[in-house]
Design a protein around this motif. Structure first.
Motif, PDB file in Angstrom:
ATOM      1  N   ILE A 156       0.857  -1.184   0.000  1.00 49.94           N
ATOM      2  CA  ILE A 156       0.000   0.000   0.000  1.00 49.94           C
ATOM      3  C   ILE A 156       0.894   1.235   0.000  1.00 49.94           C
ATOM      4  O   ILE A 156       1.714   1.431   0.892  1.00 49.94           O
ATOM      5  N   LYS A 157       0.723   2.049  -1.028  1.00 49.00           N
ATOM      6  CA  LYS A 157       1.478   3.292  -1.191  1.00 49.00           C
ATOM      7  C   LYS A 157       0.479   4.426  -1.352  1.00 49.00           C
ATOM      8  O   LYS A 157      -0.214   4.506  -2.375  1.00 49.00           O
ATOM      9  N   GLY A 158       0.382   5.268  -0.328  1.00 51.65           N
ATOM     10  CA  GLY A 158      -0.597   6.358  -0.376  1.00 51.65           C
ATOM     11  C   GLY A 158      -1.993   5.778  -0.474  1.00 51.65           C
ATOM     12  O   GLY A 158      -2.399   4.962   0.355  1.00 51.65           O
ATOM     13  N   ASP A 159      -2.713   6.165  -1.507  1.00 49.83           N
ATOM     14  CA  ASP A 159      -4.069   5.647  -1.728  1.00 49.83           C
ATOM     15  C   ASP A 159      -4.085   4.421  -2.646  1.00 49.83           C
ATOM     16  O   ASP A 159      -5.152   3.922  -2.978  1.00 49.83           O
ATOM     17  N   SER A 160      -2.900   3.948  -3.060  1.00 49.31           N
ATOM     18  CA  SER A 160      -2.826   2.816  -3.993  1.00 49.31           C
ATOM     19  C   SER A 160      -2.557   1.517  -3.253  1.00 49.31           C
ATOM     20  O   SER A 160      -1.551   1.377  -2.560  1.00 49.31           O
ATOM     21  N   ASP A 161      -3.468   0.580  -3.431  1.00 49.39           N
ATOM     22  CA  ASP A 161      -3.317  -0.764  -2.876  1.00 49.39           C
ATOM     23  C   ASP A 161      -2.927  -1.677  -4.041  1.00 49.39           C
ATOM     24  O   ASP A 161      -3.771  -2.086  -4.835  1.00 49.39           O
TER      25      ASP A 161
END
Length: 173
Positions: A156-161
């Motif tokens: 999970i990076k920021g809002d990206s899963d």
């Protein structure tokens, strides 16, 4: 999937999350139960000895810190896993293309709970000490934030899963 195959494990101890990459057999928390299951199924099995997982055959309150100390060389940094995923993600068509990077088991020493999620192999959530709870569960998605925080999930990076994106890619094929 053999017991010698390497997997990624998530460990929670004293409210801290760590990742390990080691043999699947390292995460069968009660080797005595596994051995007995083979015997009950009619197989001949040798006695366990000190060469079997540092001589720690069943994880208990009096030895799990020693177990974690012995496992220290098998620790892998979350950032290392993140970089591996970043390299493979662009060409991955689904989770299946990068599955070896994702954790197979979540061992919570604080709550004495094992969550396992895999497509084949020995049921790691079954061969656990008596006072532990084991469950077959998609812990990456289903464990609550207080158990497995998003900030500890390397995918999970920021809002990206990225795991969700990989699963969607796989469904669209």
């Amino acid at each position: 999937m053999s017991l010698q195959e390497k997997i990624v494990a998530v460990v929670k101890f004293k409210d801290e999350i760590s990742y390990y990459r080691s043999k699947r057999a390292d995460w069968i928390l009660d080797l005595n139960k596994l051995r007995q299951a083979y015997i009950d199924a009619g197989y001949s099995m040798p006695e366990l000895d000190d060469s079997d997982r540092f001589g720690i055959h069943s994880i208990a309150d009096n030895n799990f810190e020693l177990f974690l100390q012995k496992m220290e060389p098998k620790k892998i940094q979350k950032d290392t896993l993140s970089l591996l995923l970043a390299k493979k993600f662009p060409s991955a068509h689904s989770w299946w293309d990068v599955g070896e990077i994702f954790p197979t088991i979540f061992v919570d020493f604080d709550r004495k709970v094992v969550g396992a999620f895999y497509y084949e192999g020995t049921k790691m959530e079954v061969y656990i000490p008596n006072e532990w709870k084991g469950e077959f569960i998609d812990f990456s998605n289903d464990y609550p934030e207080e158990v497995f925080p998003k900030s500890e999930k390397f995918w999970i990076k920021g809002d990206s899963d990225l795991l969700q994106i990989l699963n969607e890619r796989g469904r669209s094929k």
